[in-house]
Design a protein around this motif. Structure first.
Motif, PDB file in Angstrom:
ATOM      1  N   GLU A  94      28.948 -11.467  87.520  1.00  0.00           N
ATOM      2  CA  GLU A  94      27.652 -12.020  87.919  1.00  0.00           C
ATOM      3  C   GLU A  94      27.667 -12.431  89.395  1.00  0.00           C
ATOM      4  O   GLU A  94      26.737 -12.121  90.148  1.00  0.00           O
ATOM      5  N   ILE A  98      25.547 -10.993  92.623  1.00  0.00           N
ATOM      6  CA  ILE A  98      24.790 -11.869  93.523  1.00  0.00           C
ATOM      7  C   ILE A  98      25.235 -11.638  94.965  1.00  0.00           C
ATOM      8  O   ILE A  98      24.401 -11.542  95.874  1.00  0.00           O
ATOM      9  N   LYS A  99      26.536 -11.535  95.168  1.00  0.00           N
ATOM     10  CA  LYS A  99      27.074 -11.311  96.512  1.00  0.00           C
ATOM     11  C   LYS A  99      26.554  -9.983  97.078  1.00  0.00           C
ATOM     12  O   LYS A  99      26.113  -9.925  98.230  1.00  0.00           O
ATOM     13  N   ASN A 101      23.873  -8.377  96.235  1.00  0.00           N
ATOM     14  CA  ASN A 101      22.438  -8.521  96.489  1.00  0.00           C
ATOM     15  C   ASN A 101      22.196  -9.285  97.786  1.00  0.00           C
ATOM     16  O   ASN A 101      21.346  -8.902  98.593  1.00  0.00           O
TER      17      ASN A 101
END
Length: 156
Positions: A94, A98-99, A101
């Motif tokens: 997850e 996020i990183k 993105n």
């Protein structure tokens, strides 16, 4: 002498019984007991031997229970470790998403800002060029005015 013989044979028989029980104990059979048939030294020894076996059996029982509890705790810890490992892997995936993105958004914003900077630089060059042209034109107008005034004075 017969009494001594009988006493000796009885004592030897009791000692042999204790020896047989001790042999069983040596084979890890702690459930055996020495029959206590008298209150003499052999009887006291037999009784003490039986109490010792009772204590050994209790300790063995307690140790087995502790081992079972340890085994259960170990299994619980193993399940917990597997569960935590799964949660850590899931959270790691997850966070990596996020990183990625965020890196993409930073790259996009950087490109957008670079484009705006390029536009501003182009505008700056354009306005600088116009200002220079305006200065040139003002100088030319001033020069033409002077020339016109000189010609006007010369024609009078």
């Amino acid at each position: 002498m017969i009494a001594t013989f009988i006493f000796t044979n009885l004592s030897i028989g009791k000692i042999k019984t204790i020896t047989k029980v001790a042999d069983e104990v040596a084979k890890n059979n702690f459930s055996v007991r020495v029959p206590v048939k008298s209150n003499d030294e052999i009887g006291v020894l037999s009784n003490v031997f039986n109490v010792m076996l009772d204590n050994i059996e209790k300790s063995k029982f307690d140790l087995e229970n502790i081992n079972k509890q340890l085994q259960a705790s170990s299994e619980d810890l193993e399940r917990l470790a597997v569960s935590l490992e799964g949660k850590v892997k899931s959270r790691t995936i997850e966070l990596e998403d996020i990183k990625a993105n965020l890196e993409l958004r930073v790259h996009e914003k950087t490109m957008e800002l670079q484009k705006r900077l390029d536009e501003l630089e182009k505008f700056r060059r354009l306005t600088m060029g116009r200002e220079l042209r305006m200065i040139e034109l003002k100088e030319e107008i001033a020069s033409l005015k002077m020339k016109s005034e000189k010609e006007g004075k010369n024609s009078i």
